[in-house]
Design a protein around this motif. Sequence first.
Motif, PDB file in Angstrom:
ATOM      1  N   ILE A   1      34.840  29.983  47.630  1.00  0.00           N
ATOM      2  CA  ILE A   1      35.815  30.594  46.726  1.00  0.00           C
ATOM      3  C   ILE A   1      35.096  31.541  45.759  1.00  0.00           C
ATOM      4  N   TRP A   2      35.662  32.721  45.587  1.00  0.00           N
ATOM      5  CA  TRP A   2      35.179  33.667  44.570  1.00  0.00           C
ATOM      6  C   TRP A   2      36.352  33.993  43.664  1.00  0.00           C
ATOM      7  N   GLN A   3      36.326  33.467  42.460  1.00  0.00           N
ATOM      8  CA  GLN A   3      37.376  33.732  41.476  1.00  0.00           C
ATOM      9  C   GLN A   3      36.994  35.006  40.732  1.00  0.00           C
ATOM     10  N   LYS A   4      37.324  36.118  41.309  1.00  0.00           N
ATOM     11  CA  LYS A   4      36.728  37.391  40.914  1.00  0.00           C
ATOM     12  C   LYS A   4      37.679  38.265  40.119  1.00  0.00           C
ATOM     13  N   THR A   5      37.065  39.197  39.388  1.00  0.00           N
ATOM     14  CA  THR A   5      37.778  40.277  38.719  1.00  0.00           C
ATOM     15  C   THR A   5      37.112  41.580  39.149  1.00  0.00           C
ATOM     16  N   VAL A   6      37.927  42.615  39.391  1.00  0.00           N
ATOM     17  CA  VAL A   6      37.423  43.889  39.894  1.00  0.00           C
ATOM     18  C   VAL A   6      37.561  44.958  38.816  1.00  0.00           C
ATOM     19  N   TYR A   7      36.460  45.678  38.567  1.00  0.00           N
ATOM     20  CA  TYR A   7      36.473  46.780  37.599  1.00  0.00           C
ATOM     21  C   TYR A   7      35.977  48.048  38.289  1.00  0.00           C
ATOM     22  N   HIS A   8      36.518  49.186  37.862  1.00  0.00           N
ATOM     23  CA  HIS A   8      36.085  50.479  38.394  1.00  0.00           C
ATOM     24  C   HIS A   8      35.760  51.412  37.239  1.00  0.00           C
ATOM     25  N   TYR A   9      34.666  52.164  37.385  1.00  0.00           N
ATOM     26  CA  TYR A   9      34.236  53.109  36.352  1.00  0.00           C
ATOM     27  C   TYR A   9      34.126  54.499  36.961  1.00  0.00           C
ATOM     28  N   LYS A  10      34.600  55.494  36.226  1.00  0.00           N
ATOM     29  CA  LYS A  10      34.523  56.862  36.722  1.00  0.00           C
ATOM     30  C   LYS A  10      33.085  57.368  36.655  1.00  0.00           C
ATOM     31  N   GLN A  11      32.812  58.459  37.346  1.00  0.00           N
ATOM     32  CA  GLN A  11      31.451  58.935  37.556  1.00  0.00           C
ATOM     33  C   GLN A  11      30.711  59.223  36.252  1.00  0.00           C
ATOM     34  N   SER A  12      31.414  59.663  35.233  1.00  0.00           N
ATOM     35  CA  SER A  12      30.756  60.004  33.964  1.00  0.00           C
ATOM     36  C   SER A  12      30.407  58.774  33.127  1.00  0.00           C
ATOM     37  N   ASP A  13      30.827  57.585  33.569  1.00  0.00           N
ATOM     38  CA  ASP A  13      30.630  56.372  32.776  1.00  0.00           C
ATOM     39  C   ASP A  13      29.455  55.512  33.243  1.00  0.00           C
ATOM     40  N   TYR A  14      28.649  56.011  34.171  1.00  0.00           N
ATOM     41  CA  TYR A  14      27.507  55.221  34.636  1.00  0.00           C
ATOM     42  C   TYR A  14      26.413  56.134  35.172  1.00  0.00           C
ATOM     43  N   THR A  15      25.245  55.575  35.330  1.00  0.00           N
ATOM     44  CA  THR A  15      24.125  56.290  35.937  1.00  0.00           C
ATOM     45  C   THR A  15      23.514  55.414  37.030  1.00  0.00           C
ATOM     46  N   SER A  16      22.812  56.052  37.937  1.00  0.00           N
ATOM     47  CA  SER A  16      22.080  55.330  38.979  1.00  0.00           C
ATOM     48  C   SER A  16      20.610  55.299  38.581  1.00  0.00           C
TER      49      SER A  16
END
Length: 636
Positions: A111-126
Amino acid sequence: MGLIYIPICSQNTVDLDSNIEITQTISQKGAVVIMGNFSKPVTPDNVVLTIKYRNESGNWIPVWYKTFIAANEFNNNLIATFELPASTVGIQNVKIELSSNSNLTNWQSIIWQKTVYHYKQSDYTSGKCKLDENEYTYLFTPKTSGTVAFNANGSVGSIKDRVTSQQLSKKLDNITLSINANGTLDNSNPEAPVINIENPNNFATIASSQKYIYQGSDTSPWEYSYHDPVYIFAGKFSNAGFFINFSNWVMPPEEGGEQAGRGYLDFKNPNALVNRYYNLYNYINEKLTDVITNQEPVVIVISKVTGLRVYKATGGYITINALSNYNTVNDYGYPSLNGKDRGPGSENFFLSNTSRASIYGVGAIRNRQVTPAWNGTSRPLAEVETEINKFINYVGIFGNTVNPDTAACIIINSAAQPDAVDWTKAPNSYIFTGRDKNGNNVDGLYIPVKKAYEMWKNGNYMKGNTIPSGVISADVLWEDNMGLIKSKENYVLDIIGSGENAEIKIPINKVKEGNAVIAYKIDGVVYWSWHVWVTDDPTNGSTYKSYDDVKRELSNGTVETIPNSEWGWMDRNLGALGGTLNGEGWNRSGGLMYQWGRKDPFPPLTNNDASFYQITGSLGKVVYDDAAARLKCKFQ
């Protein structure tokens, strides 16, 4: 929060979540963070969790892996972070898959009691990933703060092993890689510190770790934890020759002694390269000058799962081919013993027979864990290669360029907010105290209907269904204090906005207290409902704590132990108007009733004083007039 149903029949691949729809800006990349408590019991074989996205051609592309060892239980917070590519469509499809080399029957217990989040390209770096000590059996990286020890004259004395008994139960603590010749730390590039070693005194061995790194491994060869550790050596070496010893196996004299159980790369003769794993010898086809130039930065990787590779600054690697004394091809790895996997005895690192070298990092990636049945299952090659790329990027041997594929880590900007929220985790019950979260006086609240649509579309039990189009409406299904909700005629409530983004306006009579259930309808049919509890602040209850290590899930999906300073109970039952048995409203301190599996409360039959409990709303007036008499008869 529900559980995902997984078929009980024997299979080697199942979907933990067959489709997650994520909105992403067209022609831009995006980052996805999936987090929550993941639980896996002991299973007959290793389990691999794979996250995939569907590309524009309709193919499912893996972007994240993790292997869970068969013999180990896992019950902890799991965070998966990955990047979705730019696309010409605004909806990205992601699925989560479980697989095993064997057909398992207890998939439903994962079981994975998960929450999903998405961030637009300007909100993160690699960027470059930090290395996780839990992925290694030993790890020496001079880049890591506090790992390099110096001699009195300023030369490098040793590098501390980052893996201790905290990460690996049998591991000895305070293992070091000693620099025996003249070592100097060059940290002119803070992203790629390197220890340069000169050997003017012609020491046989210029760098060495302890020979045995496990408790008891100096007397027993069976104390190791992984059968096929993936050895990885990042540095500069002489193409005139060198020698790396990477394992030792304790053996009695009558069986050849310690010398008979070694694992090494014998490159002393650059024209006749040999690899040894105990009694298995691999005679390499290439000459050393065919593989590296003198003091060229390279990363040498060797194991059964990878073969022998030499990674270069070009971003690729050379596969080193060999024929063994058993007439097998590229048979790198410890040979079996009586049909059982046989591992390293003890991993180590000795660098010798060379006048000069440089060390950026040395490690052994965990692979093929020892199990009660002794034979272990290898990690997927793609997962091992991901960790190899992380290692290469972290030590910085090839500069600051991050290798492609899954080696880059996503770093979410500190002030960034997700542009996609998992609405299946939105509240289903609201407490109204007359103030908002900032302490301001308010006259009601607004309930987003997005929750209803997402539960029908992505909820664990209703997944794949949609709320139909039609005439939408909202009303007070029931309230236990007439006039608690300041609704219109026939208990109707206003809806602000339209479609999935609409909100139900809930005006509240602040001189009253009680409970209500709000219904959201399509063509008069209820498709979702919410509980509203109107009361004074119920959070001032006992701070008694009966168990340690009680966990909670934060709004961002993180699961953590509740600090003692934040532990507390409500001062009343859910739905109660107070917590006292002798003060005002004592007869309403019983609260509401809940049935397992149902999200909304039920009104009780009677109050504490045996008076009947009455509700009114769009469903009509409901009162159990005979309740008091029945209770009286029962207790006479």
